[in-house]
Scaffold this active site. Structure first.
Site, PDB file in Angstrom:
ATOM      1  N   ARG A  62     -26.175  23.377 -40.222  1.00 43.93           N
ATOM      2  CA  ARG A  62     -25.749  22.117 -40.503  1.00 43.93           C
ATOM      3  C   ARG A  62     -26.846  21.117 -40.749  1.00 43.93           C
ATOM      4  O   ARG A  62     -27.190  20.090 -41.542  1.00 43.93           O
ATOM      5  CB  ARG A  62     -24.465  21.848 -40.107  1.00 43.93           C
ATOM      6  CG  ARG A  62     -23.729  20.303 -40.555  1.00 43.93           C
ATOM      7  CD  ARG A  62     -22.517  20.039 -39.898  1.00 43.93           C
ATOM      8  NE  ARG A  62     -22.071  18.778 -40.390  1.00 43.93           N
ATOM      9  CZ  ARG A  62     -21.421  17.878 -39.712  1.00 43.93           C
ATOM     10  NH1 ARG A  62     -21.065  18.122 -38.472  1.00 43.93           N
ATOM     11  NH2 ARG A  62     -21.126  16.744 -40.028  1.00 43.93           N
ATOM     12  N   HIS A  66     -28.629  18.551 -43.475  1.00 44.22           N
ATOM     13  CA  HIS A  66     -28.836  17.125 -43.409  1.00 44.22           C
ATOM     14  C   HIS A  66     -30.119  16.601 -43.473  1.00 44.22           C
ATOM     15  O   HIS A  66     -30.478  15.495 -43.981  1.00 44.22           O
ATOM     16  CB  HIS A  66     -27.886  16.735 -42.178  1.00 44.22           C
ATOM     17  CG  HIS A  66     -26.428  16.693 -42.315  1.00 44.22           C
ATOM     18  ND1 HIS A  66     -25.598  15.739 -42.131  1.00 44.22           N
ATOM     19  CD2 HIS A  66     -25.733  17.744 -42.972  1.00 44.22           C
ATOM     20  CE1 HIS A  66     -24.389  15.999 -42.452  1.00 44.22           C
ATOM     21  NE2 HIS A  66     -24.397  17.042 -42.950  1.00 44.22           N
ATOM     22  N   ASP A  74     -38.480  17.467 -43.070  1.00 45.24           N
ATOM     23  CA  ASP A  74     -39.558  16.998 -42.406  1.00 45.24           C
ATOM     24  C   ASP A  74     -39.007  16.525 -40.995  1.00 45.24           C
ATOM     25  O   ASP A  74     -39.804  15.706 -40.318  1.00 45.24           O
ATOM     26  CB  ASP A  74     -39.963  15.661 -42.946  1.00 45.24           C
ATOM     27  CG  ASP A  74     -39.093  14.627 -43.432  1.00 45.24           C
ATOM     28  OD1 ASP A  74     -37.694  14.816 -43.133  1.00 45.24           O
ATOM     29  OD2 ASP A  74     -39.375  13.421 -43.683  1.00 45.24           O
ATOM     30  N   GLU A  88     -31.647   8.055 -39.046  1.00 42.83           N
ATOM     31  CA  GLU A  88     -30.801   8.860 -40.003  1.00 42.83           C
ATOM     32  C   GLU A  88     -29.578   9.556 -39.002  1.00 42.83           C
ATOM     33  O   GLU A  88     -28.471   9.506 -39.573  1.00 42.83           O
ATOM     34  CB  GLU A  88     -31.460   9.989 -40.404  1.00 42.83           C
ATOM     35  CG  GLU A  88     -32.636   9.785 -41.499  1.00 42.83           C
ATOM     36  CD  GLU A  88     -33.133  11.234 -42.241  1.00 42.83           C
ATOM     37  OE1 GLU A  88     -32.759  12.144 -41.927  1.00 42.83           O
ATOM     38  OE2 GLU A  88     -34.278  10.614 -42.581  1.00 42.83           O
ATOM     39  N   ASN A  94     -23.572  11.520 -40.047  1.00 42.12           N
ATOM     40  CA  ASN A  94     -24.329  12.205 -39.036  1.00 42.12           C
ATOM     41  C   ASN A  94     -23.937  12.391 -37.597  1.00 42.12           C
ATOM     42  O   ASN A  94     -24.529  12.923 -36.686  1.00 42.12           O
ATOM     43  CB  ASN A  94     -25.684  12.138 -39.333  1.00 42.12           C
ATOM     44  CG  ASN A  94     -26.597  12.553 -40.500  1.00 42.12           C
ATOM     45  OD1 ASN A  94     -26.008  13.469 -41.150  1.00 42.12           O
ATOM     46  ND2 ASN A  94     -27.647  11.685 -40.892  1.00 42.12           N
ATOM     47  N   PRO A 164     -23.437  15.828 -48.782  1.00 46.77           N
ATOM     48  CA  PRO A 164     -22.206  16.018 -49.348  1.00 46.77           C
ATOM     49  C   PRO A 164     -21.176  15.939 -48.112  1.00 46.77           C
ATOM     50  O   PRO A 164     -21.363  16.116 -47.081  1.00 46.77           O
ATOM     51  CB  PRO A 164     -22.224  17.665 -49.551  1.00 46.77           C
ATOM     52  CG  PRO A 164     -23.260  18.112 -48.753  1.00 46.77           C
ATOM     53  CD  PRO A 164     -24.447  16.783 -48.660  1.00 46.77           C
ATOM     54  N   HIS A 194     -20.406  27.612 -45.352  1.00 48.66           N
ATOM     55  CA  HIS A 194     -19.132  27.525 -44.542  1.00 48.66           C
ATOM     56  C   HIS A 194     -18.435  28.673 -43.958  1.00 48.66           C
ATOM     57  O   HIS A 194     -17.551  28.806 -43.441  1.00 48.66           O
ATOM     58  CB  HIS A 194     -18.122  26.831 -45.380  1.00 48.66           C
ATOM     59  CG  HIS A 194     -18.442  25.369 -45.472  1.00 48.66           C
ATOM     60  ND1 HIS A 194     -17.717  24.466 -46.416  1.00 48.66           N
ATOM     61  CD2 HIS A 194     -19.239  24.429 -45.024  1.00 48.66           C
ATOM     62  CE1 HIS A 194     -18.009  23.368 -46.265  1.00 48.66           C
ATOM     63  NE2 HIS A 194     -19.247  23.274 -45.344  1.00 48.66           N
ATOM     64  N   ASP A 243     -13.667  29.416 -41.548  1.00 47.71           N
ATOM     65  CA  ASP A 243     -13.536  30.698 -41.969  1.00 47.71           C
ATOM     66  C   ASP A 243     -12.528  31.226 -40.995  1.00 47.71           C
ATOM     67  O   ASP A 243     -13.088  31.741 -39.833  1.00 47.71           O
ATOM     68  CB  ASP A 243     -14.714  31.561 -42.125  1.00 47.71           C
ATOM     69  CG  ASP A 243     -14.297  33.121 -42.454  1.00 47.71           C
ATOM     70  OD1 ASP A 243     -13.083  33.633 -42.558  1.00 47.71           O
ATOM     71  OD2 ASP A 243     -15.313  34.086 -42.589  1.00 47.71           O
TER      72      ASP A 243
END
Length: 323
Positions: A62, A66, A74, A88, A94, A164, A194, A243
């Site tokens: 994840r 992101h 980077d 960020e 985040n 997303p 996922h 899941d």
């Protein structure tokens, strides 16, 4: 002369052979001479971390998403805020990124700085750690070109709308990934991430109580989710595996769950209910090797997104701060 002109035109227009200047500076054996123990140090670090903290693989995957989908791969997501800049990682979306992922990169960086000072970028560590962790929990092994530099920009104000969200519609997700150069099929393959990890109750709770959305869930599954999340407003950390069948194994069970109403997020349900994405869901549900091949190729492509090389970036001495 005419032949040379035709050859030049072919090389420029052929997408399979065209290589961007940044990509041309990357290679699989970038650290072969400058830091021979690179791969082993990353491997030792992720194995130790994953064994002791089994959520590390999903967390790192994840974190990689992101990082890459905003400024490119980077390592800008790893930078800490300062009194003069909100980074960020402190953007709203985040704040829920698990600390395990940051920790595994920092541990690898410390070990690599001792072995090969100022040589290995944090961006390369994150890219390889993600690939190795996915493979470690059963997923595909794919190539990761090396030689990225670490970015010099990380601003929370740049994040909104670039990543997303679990409440997004399929159309919004398709548009977001398309803006980064990904096809619908590649987008569905990447959503297969996922198959590991978990989501906090607040990210899907409205769907399990709202009758208009209830039909998208298997009724019994929705009832169990209501029980699992009953106290989430008092305890925001409550979460459920993405899941529920094989939560710690990277496989194609995520896609097998969707037709049964066992998807967790609105975006999950949307993949099966939308005519543009459903064929790929069914394809990957029927054939795990097909999913693994598609996921590996999509991850290779993502790992090259807007990479920095040469003077475009730096090799940070610490992953959380500029040099």
């Amino acid at each position: 002369m005419e032949f040379l002109v035709l050859l030049l035109i072919f090389l420029i227009t052929s997408p399979s052979l065209f290589v961007t200047p940044s990509h041309s500076q990357l290679s699989l054996d970038h650290y072969h001479k400058s830091c021979p123990p690179f791969s082993q140090i990353v491997q030792d670090t992720i194995i130790n971390k994953q064994i002791n903290t089994p959520t590390t693989a999903a967390a790192t995957l994840r974190l990689f998403f992101h990082d890459c989908l905003l400024n490119g791969c980077d390592a800008s997501i790893l930078l800490s805020s300062t009194p003069f800049n909100s980074a960020e990682r402190d953007a709203d979306i985040n704040l829920s990124l698990p600390g395990d992922a940051f920790d595994v990169v920092v541990r690898a960086k410390i070990a690599l700085e001792l072995a090969c000072p100022s040589t290995v970028s944090c961006a390369d560590i994150l890219a390889v750690a993600t690939r190795d962790l996915v493979s470690m929990v059963g997923g595909p092994y794919y190539n990761v070109l090396l030689g990225r530099k670490d970015g010099r920009v990380s601003e929370a104000s740049h994040v909104e709308g670039k990543l997303p969200r679990p409440t997004m519609s399929v159309s919004e997700i398709i548009t977001l990934f398309a803006s980064n150069g990904f096809s619908i099929q590649e987008t569905v393959a990447l959503c297969g991430a996922h198959t590991i990890g978990f989501s906090h109750c607040k990210e899907f709770s409205s769907g399990i109580y709202n009758y208009s959305e209830y039909s998208q869930y298997n009724p019994r599954f929705a009832q169990e989710l209501q029980k699992a999340c009953a106290e989430y407003q008092k305890n925001p950390t409550l979460s459920v595996f993405n899941d529920i069948m094989t939560p710690n194994k990277f496989d194609n069970m995520y896609f097998q769950n969707l037709p049964k109403g066992l998807g967790l997020l609105r975006s999950d349900h949307g993949l099966y209910n939308d005519s543009r994405t459903r064929p790929f869901v069914e394809m990957y549900a029927a054939d795990q090797n097909n999913f693994f091949e598609a996921f590996g190729k999509a991850m290779e492509k993502l790992s090259l997104y807007k990479v920095k090389t040469g003077t475009q970036g730096e090799i940070r001495r610490r992953c959380d701060a500029f040099n």
